[in-house]
Design a protein around this motif. Structure first.
Motif, PDB file in Angstrom:
ATOM      1  N   LYS A 198       0.810  -1.207   0.000  1.00 21.09           N
ATOM      2  CA  LYS A 198       0.000   0.000   0.000  1.00 21.09           C
ATOM      3  C   LYS A 198       0.851   1.269   0.000  1.00 21.09           C
ATOM      4  O   LYS A 198       0.416   2.312  -0.506  1.00 21.09           O
ATOM      5  N   SER A 199       2.045   1.172   0.573  1.00 16.42           N
ATOM      6  CA  SER A 199       2.900   2.369   0.683  1.00 16.42           C
ATOM      7  C   SER A 199       3.701   2.643  -0.577  1.00 16.42           C
ATOM      8  O   SER A 199       4.284   3.724  -0.722  1.00 16.42           O
ATOM      9  N   GLN A 200       3.750   1.675  -1.488  1.00 17.67           N
ATOM     10  CA  GLN A 200       4.550   1.834  -2.699  1.00 17.67           C
ATOM     11  C   GLN A 200       3.642   2.049  -3.907  1.00 17.67           C
ATOM     12  O   GLN A 200       2.762   1.231  -4.176  1.00 17.67           O
ATOM     13  N   ASN A 201       3.876   3.116  -4.591  1.00 19.34           N
ATOM     14  CA  ASN A 201       3.139   3.357  -5.827  1.00 19.34           C
ATOM     15  C   ASN A 201       3.844   2.639  -6.970  1.00 19.34           C
ATOM     16  O   ASN A 201       5.050   2.733  -7.125  1.00 19.34           O
ATOM     17  N   GLY A 202       3.087   1.922  -7.737  1.00 19.42           N
ATOM     18  CA  GLY A 202       3.699   1.221  -8.856  1.00 19.42           C
ATOM     19  C   GLY A 202       3.270  -0.226  -8.907  1.00 19.42           C
ATOM     20  O   GLY A 202       2.254  -0.618  -8.331  1.00 19.42           O
ATOM     21  N   LYS A 203       4.059  -1.019  -9.564  1.00 26.00           N
ATOM     22  CA  LYS A 203       3.708  -2.409  -9.830  1.00 26.00           C
ATOM     23  C   LYS A 203       4.175  -3.305  -8.683  1.00 26.00           C
ATOM     24  O   LYS A 203       5.176  -4.020  -8.778  1.00 26.00           O
ATOM     25  N   VAL A 204       3.413  -3.265  -7.586  1.00 27.58           N
ATOM     26  CA  VAL A 204       3.753  -4.025  -6.380  1.00 27.58           C
ATOM     27  C   VAL A 204       2.508  -4.728  -5.870  1.00 27.58           C
ATOM     28  O   VAL A 204       1.426  -4.139  -5.803  1.00 27.58           O
ATOM     29  N   GLY A 205       2.660  -6.001  -5.522  1.00 24.33           N
ATOM     30  CA  GLY A 205       1.569  -6.775  -4.948  1.00 24.33           C
ATOM     31  C   GLY A 205       2.081  -7.626  -3.801  1.00 24.33           C
ATOM     32  O   GLY A 205       3.197  -7.447  -3.322  1.00 24.33           O
ATOM     33  N   VAL A 206       1.247  -8.546  -3.362  1.00 18.77           N
ATOM     34  CA  VAL A 206       1.593  -9.433  -2.252  1.00 18.77           C
ATOM     35  C   VAL A 206       1.354 -10.875  -2.683  1.00 18.77           C
ATOM     36  O   VAL A 206       0.321 -11.182  -3.292  1.00 18.77           O
ATOM     37  N   VAL A 207       2.308 -11.767  -2.383  1.00 20.74           N
ATOM     38  CA  VAL A 207       2.092 -13.195  -2.541  1.00 20.74           C
ATOM     39  C   VAL A 207       1.681 -13.733  -1.181  1.00 20.74           C
ATOM     40  O   VAL A 207       2.398 -13.572  -0.187  1.00 20.74           O
ATOM     41  N   VAL A 208       0.503 -14.336  -1.120  1.00 24.53           N
ATOM     42  CA  VAL A 208      -0.094 -14.683   0.167  1.00 24.53           C
ATOM     43  C   VAL A 208      -1.045 -15.860  -0.030  1.00 24.53           C
ATOM     44  O   VAL A 208      -1.492 -16.117  -1.159  1.00 24.53           O
ATOM     45  N   GLU A 209      -1.341 -16.558   1.047  1.00 22.01           N
ATOM     46  CA  GLU A 209      -2.244 -17.693   0.931  1.00 22.01           C
ATOM     47  C   GLU A 209      -3.695 -17.218   0.836  1.00 22.01           C
ATOM     48  O   GLU A 209      -4.061 -16.146   1.302  1.00 22.01           O
ATOM     49  N   GLN A 210      -4.506 -18.054   0.212  1.00 23.05           N
ATOM     50  CA  GLN A 210      -5.837 -17.682  -0.260  1.00 23.05           C
ATOM     51  C   GLN A 210      -6.742 -17.085   0.817  1.00 23.05           C
ATOM     52  O   GLN A 210      -7.415 -16.079   0.586  1.00 23.05           O
ATOM     53  N   GLY A 211      -6.769 -17.686   1.992  1.00 18.58           N
ATOM     54  CA  GLY A 211      -7.656 -17.204   3.039  1.00 18.58           C
ATOM     55  C   GLY A 211      -7.339 -15.790   3.461  1.00 18.58           C
ATOM     56  O   GLY A 211      -8.245 -14.954   3.637  1.00 18.58           O
ATOM     57  N   SER A 212      -6.055 -15.491   3.645  1.00 17.99           N
ATOM     58  CA  SER A 212      -5.651 -14.139   4.026  1.00 17.99           C
ATOM     59  C   SER A 212      -5.946 -13.146   2.908  1.00 17.99           C
ATOM     60  O   SER A 212      -6.394 -12.014   3.161  1.00 17.99           O
ATOM     61  N   ALA A 213      -5.680 -13.547   1.657  1.00 23.79           N
ATOM     62  CA  ALA A 213      -5.929 -12.659   0.523  1.00 23.79           C
ATOM     63  C   ALA A 213      -7.407 -12.318   0.391  1.00 23.79           C
ATOM     64  O   ALA A 213      -7.783 -11.157   0.175  1.00 23.79           O
ATOM     65  N   LYS A 214      -8.247 -13.311   0.542  1.00 27.77           N
ATOM     66  CA  LYS A 214      -9.692 -13.093   0.434  1.00 27.77           C
ATOM     67  C   LYS A 214     -10.163 -12.131   1.524  1.00 27.77           C
ATOM     68  O   LYS A 214     -10.970 -11.237   1.271  1.00 27.77           O
ATOM     69  N   HIS A 215      -9.648 -12.307   2.737  1.00 31.20           N
ATOM     70  CA  HIS A 215     -10.026 -11.433   3.850  1.00 31.20           C
ATOM     71  C   HIS A 215      -9.604  -9.986   3.578  1.00 31.20           C
ATOM     72  O   HIS A 215     -10.389  -9.050   3.788  1.00 31.20           O
ATOM     73  N   LEU A 216      -8.380  -9.792   3.103  1.00 31.39           N
ATOM     74  CA  LEU A 216      -7.886  -8.440   2.823  1.00 31.39           C
ATOM     75  C   LEU A 216      -8.706  -7.767   1.724  1.00 31.39           C
ATOM     76  O   LEU A 216      -9.019  -6.576   1.811  1.00 31.39           O
ATOM     77  N   ALA A 217      -9.041  -8.549   0.686  1.00 28.41           N
ATOM     78  CA  ALA A 217      -9.815  -7.983  -0.422  1.00 28.41           C
ATOM     79  C   ALA A 217     -11.238  -7.648  -0.001  1.00 28.41           C
ATOM     80  O   ALA A 217     -11.879  -6.780  -0.616  1.00 28.41           O
ATOM     81  N   GLN A 218     -11.752  -8.302   1.035  1.00 30.66           N
ATOM     82  CA  GLN A 218     -13.083  -7.976   1.539  1.00 30.66           C
ATOM     83  C   GLN A 218     -13.078  -6.706   2.383  1.00 30.66           C
ATOM     84  O   GLN A 218     -14.098  -6.038   2.513  1.00 30.66           O
ATOM     85  N   GLN A 219     -11.907  -6.385   2.950  1.00 32.61           N
ATOM     86  CA  GLN A 219     -11.803  -5.203   3.807  1.00 32.61           C
ATOM     87  C   GLN A 219     -11.355  -3.957   3.039  1.00 32.61           C
ATOM     88  O   GLN A 219     -11.639  -2.841   3.462  1.00 32.61           O
ATOM     89  N   ASP A 220     -10.638  -4.150   1.944  1.00 30.81           N
ATOM     90  CA  ASP A 220     -10.071  -3.037   1.180  1.00 30.81           C
ATOM     91  C   ASP A 220     -10.514  -3.163  -0.275  1.00 30.81           C
ATOM     92  O   ASP A 220     -10.032  -4.031  -1.012  1.00 30.81           O
ATOM     93  N   CYS A 221     -11.409  -2.285  -0.690  1.00 38.95           N
ATOM     94  CA  CYS A 221     -11.991  -2.382  -2.033  1.00 38.95           C
ATOM     95  C   CYS A 221     -11.047  -1.947  -3.144  1.00 38.95           C
ATOM     96  O   CYS A 221     -11.402  -2.028  -4.326  1.00 38.95           O
ATOM     97  N   SER A 222      -9.839  -1.481  -2.795  1.00 36.06           N
ATOM     98  CA  SER A 222      -8.893  -1.039  -3.817  1.00 36.06           C
ATOM     99  C   SER A 222      -7.963  -2.156  -4.279  1.00 36.06           C
ATOM    100  O   SER A 222      -7.127  -1.938  -5.148  1.00 36.06           O
ATOM    101  N   VAL A 223      -8.105  -3.368  -3.684  1.00 37.26           N
ATOM    102  CA  VAL A 223      -7.241  -4.492  -4.067  1.00 37.26           C
ATOM    103  C   VAL A 223      -8.097  -5.667  -4.511  1.00 37.26           C
ATOM    104  O   VAL A 223      -9.292  -5.736  -4.206  1.00 37.26           O
ATOM    105  N   LYS A 224      -7.478  -6.586  -5.229  1.00 38.38           N
ATOM    106  CA  LYS A 224      -8.193  -7.760  -5.719  1.00 38.38           C
ATOM    107  C   LYS A 224      -7.280  -8.974  -5.698  1.00 38.38           C
ATOM    108  O   LYS A 224      -6.051  -8.857  -5.741  1.00 38.38           O
ATOM    109  N   VAL A 225      -7.897 -10.157  -5.636  1.00 35.76           N
ATOM    110  CA  VAL A 225      -7.168 -11.419  -5.730  1.00 35.76           C
ATOM    111  C   VAL A 225      -7.143 -11.827  -7.196  1.00 35.76           C
ATOM    112  O   VAL A 225      -8.196 -11.949  -7.835  1.00 35.76           O
ATOM    113  N   LEU A 226      -5.956 -12.029  -7.731  1.00 38.20           N
ATOM    114  CA  LEU A 226      -5.835 -12.399  -9.139  1.00 38.20           C
ATOM    115  C   LEU A 226      -6.234 -13.857  -9.351  1.00 38.20           C
ATOM    116  O   LEU A 226      -6.024 -14.704  -8.489  1.00 38.20           O
ATOM    117  N   THR A 227      -6.774 -14.128 -10.509  1.00 40.61           N
ATOM    118  CA  THR A 227      -7.216 -15.483 -10.846  1.00 40.61           C
ATOM    119  C   THR A 227      -6.013 -16.406 -11.036  1.00 40.61           C
ATOM    120  O   THR A 227      -5.052 -16.045 -11.718  1.00 40.61           O
TER     121      THR A 227
END
Length: 284
Positions: A198-227
């Motif tokens: 979130k602090s870095q502007n540009g092409k940066v994401g997170v590699v994370v396990e599915q449950g945590s990613a889904k939870h984060l995407a439900q709390q923050d509408c500016s991010v998404k879980v890639l297919t």
């Protein structure tokens, strides 16, 4: 054909439903919502498991009811899941994190979003799984990405948690996709990895396990879980190798009891109900 090494020297029985009844079991775990988080809805001081909430707490309460046991949650001292640096087929005894605490006998078991990884099976036993998922990529929606392949082709860098099974996977995998990814294992927790993204502007994401990613995407509408999952993982209860309890002249394996309880919860749909409770709703 096969026999338990323990059963070669003592009389073994397979199953005893009240094996742990009346026992207090020390559990190591780690804060990572929605699996385990501190409660903020209480007035005044609270103790024991009442300090926490989440999928893991609800699971432990169900196991308490089934087994007649009392669980005591202890947060892992070094805030790690469990890592041991060695060659792929070399036995390793210097474990960090929850795996290390179970391996050394500091606690009775580890219950958390802890992956059943091949290397860890050299040090501890795992129950059957209570949650199944896989590694995914979390990225800002403004990147207009849909798939893992698009992120790699676009030159995204992905931040991960150091000292765990995810880092070990990327260090040892021969998968062309994983080898082509720009990864940086510089975070001490999923929360920190997410904050760095979130602090870095540009092409940066997170590699994370599915449950945590889904939870984060439900709390923050500016991010998404890639297919597209990068692998398949399961979470199980970690136990000392050959964990057993003597009752009279017989010895009973603890893992068999836990496997039976978890299978019952799965069959009755109670684990699925817990997943719906903790991964439904949010802000998005």
């Amino acid at each position: 054909m096969w026999q338990s090494l323990l059963c070669l020297v003592v009389a073994c029985n397979d199953f005893k439903a009240d094996l742990l009844s009346g026992d207090t079991v020390q559990v190591t775990s780690i804060l990572n919502p929605p699996y385990l988080q501190l409660r903020n809805d209480t007035d005044g001081p609270v103790e024991g498991m009442d300090r926490y909430e989440g999928f893991i707490v609800d699971l432990l309460y169900k196991l308490e009811d089934m087994l007649g046991v009392t669980f005591n949650i202890n947060l892992v001292k070094d805030e790690k899941y469990g890592y041991c640096h060695s060659e792929e087929n070399e036995y390793c005894s210097h474990w960090t994190g929850m795996i290390g605490e179970v391996y050394r006998g500091d606690v009775d078991m580890a219950v958390a979003d802890i992956t059943v990884a091949p290397k860890r099976l050299q040090a501890v036993d795992f129950s059957q799984s209570f949650y199944d998922g896989g590694l995914v990529l979390l990225a800002p929606k403004k990147g207009n990405l849909d798939t893992v392949e698009q992120a790699v082709q676009s030159g995204y860098k992905f931040i991960g948690v150091k000292g765990g099974s995810t880092q070990k996977l990327f260090e040892s995998s021969q998968d062309p996709l994983l080898k082509s990814m720009r990864t940086e294992f510089s975070a001490d927790s999923v929360k920190e990895a997410y904050a760095k993204m979130k602090s870095q502007n540009g092409k940066v994401g997170v590699v994370v396990e599915q449950g945590s990613a889904k939870h984060l995407a439900q709390q923050d509408c500016s991010v998404k879980v890639l297919t597209g999952n990068l692998n398949s993982v399961s979470y199980g209860i970690a136990l000392p190798k050959g964990a057993a309890k003597r009752v009279g002249n017989a010895v009973y394996e603890v893992r068999t009891l836990l496997d039976h309880a978890l299978a019952t919860l799965k069959y009755k749909g109670e684990l699925a109900s817990l997943e719906r409770k903790w991964w439904t709703g949010g802000n998005c």
